[in-house]
Scaffold this active site. Structure first.
Site, PDB file in Angstrom:
ATOM      1  CG  HIS A  39      -0.285   0.161   2.521  1.00  0.00           C
ATOM      2  ND1 HIS A  39       0.452  -0.832   3.138  1.00  0.00           N
ATOM      3  CD2 HIS A  39      -0.193   1.226   3.348  1.00  0.00           C
ATOM      4  CE1 HIS A  39       0.936  -0.403   4.280  1.00  0.00           C
ATOM      5  NE2 HIS A  39       0.576   0.858   4.435  1.00  0.00           N
ATOM      6  CG  HIS A  41       1.332   5.941   3.843  1.00  0.00           C
ATOM      7  ND1 HIS A  41       0.057   5.943   4.348  1.00  0.00           N
ATOM      8  CD2 HIS A  41       1.901   4.795   4.300  1.00  0.00           C
ATOM      9  CE1 HIS A  41      -0.123   4.858   5.081  1.00  0.00           C
ATOM     10  NE2 HIS A  41       0.975   4.141   5.067  1.00  0.00           N
ATOM     11  CG  ASP A  79       8.492  11.751  -5.002  1.00  0.00           C
ATOM     12  OD1 ASP A  79       7.453  11.377  -4.421  1.00  0.00           O
ATOM     13  OD2 ASP A  79       8.491  12.573  -5.932  1.00  0.00           O
ATOM     14  CD  GLU A 126       2.393   5.219   8.266  1.00  0.00           C
ATOM     15  OE1 GLU A 126       3.211   4.317   8.120  1.00  0.00           O
ATOM     16  OE2 GLU A 126       1.429   5.129   9.067  1.00  0.00           O
TER      17      GLU A 126
END
Lengths: 139, 139, 139, 139, 139, 139
Positions: A39, A41, A79, A126
């Protein structure tokens, strides 16, 4: 002593897990954060440096130098990346935000000292509800 | 006619790419968003419904019903998931935020109508700088 | 030592006043905040805990345990409640945000210690302009 | 000891430069922030005071007194003003946010002490990405 | 039809005034915003474009093209600048946020059309409390 | 046509309930929002007006006039008040945010028209997750 905080953002995928554990064990400890399909963030990174104020310039550090160091040492590496698979300074480390904050501290402390100021705090949001702060080993 | 917007959040991994294209082609069109090792976001979802105001209750819709529908139909399926691999309503669709907004509209329109109000807008903030809105085909 | 902050929200009614004082005296000291018909806020609560980082998990505390403790001990008791009339740990205390922060500290310190980490700070935003922080008696 | 933070905002023009330096030197050190035609910001000011909690009132300081002091000593002098040309306590000082934070500290420390509480921190957000904090000389 | 909004920021100085009027007249109409020594803001610009969704890519517009156009046509011209003195497309125009929004619309409409999408809205937040939106003449 | 939005905030207590219903019925429909001991919110109000742009001034409306009208007609009546008991324009109306938005529209439409601009939208954020918008009967 004056404190300057620079805020940067990066979007990354991750999962929390311990390789020696089974998926069940990981699920039990890390819950949905251990999803093997990942997943992610929109992490928000706050780098706080401190230093005395030079009378002439009145700047703790040239903000462009600070941005440059953070970009080169951290943002370009994390990134739009997978924190578990693609980030050199996270290799072999469980990708919790706690561990990420300590690892980013370790990457930035020396370059910032060489740029003439002292690293004070690494903070990572986060999500809007979960924040980690690390002030180095001296704390 | 009164409009009610519910804000929900979910954290997910994704990548943008077209399977028939080479990695180079995908990189050229989608840039770092096509990273094969994934990246992710803290998506913010805004569901806007509209309806007349019943004189008695003064509620467009019971907010708990709305939350329940969004949770069951969307959040439980996308939160801490991989949008490309694990979400039934995104199968075979390039996981852009534009496509995600249209897909979420398609999932919510009928259940919301059955709950007594009309879906007006799906808005998704991918990051604090990028937002997508979709108002259905009628627009 | 790493710090983890969890953000939670609750909506509550309150007023500031000292029972032995007349309405006029209360109005003079607490202004419109002493309105006998109550007013309210969307309070934002930040609970910061600290602890060493276990090498294996890299977690200060399991976030779900932390959320559970805050919910059971605080949120369930104050959300959609009247802070003056309905909250056991605020009985007989003037419902200022300062007092609320100290009271929440007192409710959370022991359960968090039993869960394996140390309470560091209770922060409450009463509005976007007014914030209270409390670090315990040791400060 | 409890900490109370008041947030205020002001919009001002400024430039960073050292009068004895040439435009080229200023440009080299301060970049676009040295533009002789000025630029500006929506500065956000956070004033944190601390003090023990009086058992009776449960207030660190009367919030209206705090607001009044900040308004009279700071906001009225800087809001919709040119920080370099029009602010008495910035005369002869390079208008960096670092210097501004120190100058605001110096303006507020005594009046706040006279009002019965101790100044703890001056924080200024110049933009959403750049923040300065100053805790006084004792730090 | 899907809508995509890109958020950008710029810091600039400005004043509101009408050259033919006296300082007193300007002060009467524009208040402290007419300060002849300037003030400034951290403007937040939201550019919304709309377009049909190409089945293949699922993108209204390539976000990098959109960013590039906004940067070249607007941000590079207004960031760290004086809106009254240094911005070509604001010459001879009173530097209200209303006029700025219309001027930015006029600068962006054609380049965005040439890039394959339609400009839908220019929104500018002057402060967190004041927002201007412009949808073009067709509205 | 240009749109100007002014953001204001107020803190108030309220409950949702229908007097003819029993506490059980109210609880069933309105949940914890029907708590007879009240709860409250930091409401955020957005008032959007629209109008053509006068060539001379470039202002939809003088912002101080707009602020004054909102303050006199709304904020002074609802801030630090009980919406059910103390607000004249909410008498006999269930204090849902939907009803509040419609009532505020009714209070502001005429004064704003007399001030030379047209009310376009009343938006109220009850919490960061729940928003109501009302565009008048014409919608």
């Amino acid at each position: 002593m004056v404190y300057l905080t620079r805020r940067e953002r990066f979007s990354a995928a991750h999962r929390m897990y311990i390789p020696e554990w089974s998926d069940e064990q990981n699920l039990e400890v890390f819950g949905k954060c251990s999803n093997p399909s990942w997943h992610g963030h929109d992490y928000v990174l706050f780098v706080t440096v401190k230093g005395p104020l030079p009378e002439k310039t009145g700047l703790v550090i040239n903000i462009n130098s600070l941005k440059e160091i953070i970009r080169e040492k951290i943002i370009d590496k994390v990134d739009h990346k997978n924190l578990n698979l693609e980030v050199d300074f996270m290799k072999g480390i469980n990708a919790t935000t706690e561990n990420l904050a300590v690892a980013i501290w370790n990457e930035l402390e020396k370059p910032l000292r060489e740029a003439g100021c002292e690293l004070h705090c690494i903070r990572i949001d986060e999500t809007e509800n979960n924040t980690i702060e690390y002030y180095g080993k001296k704390d």
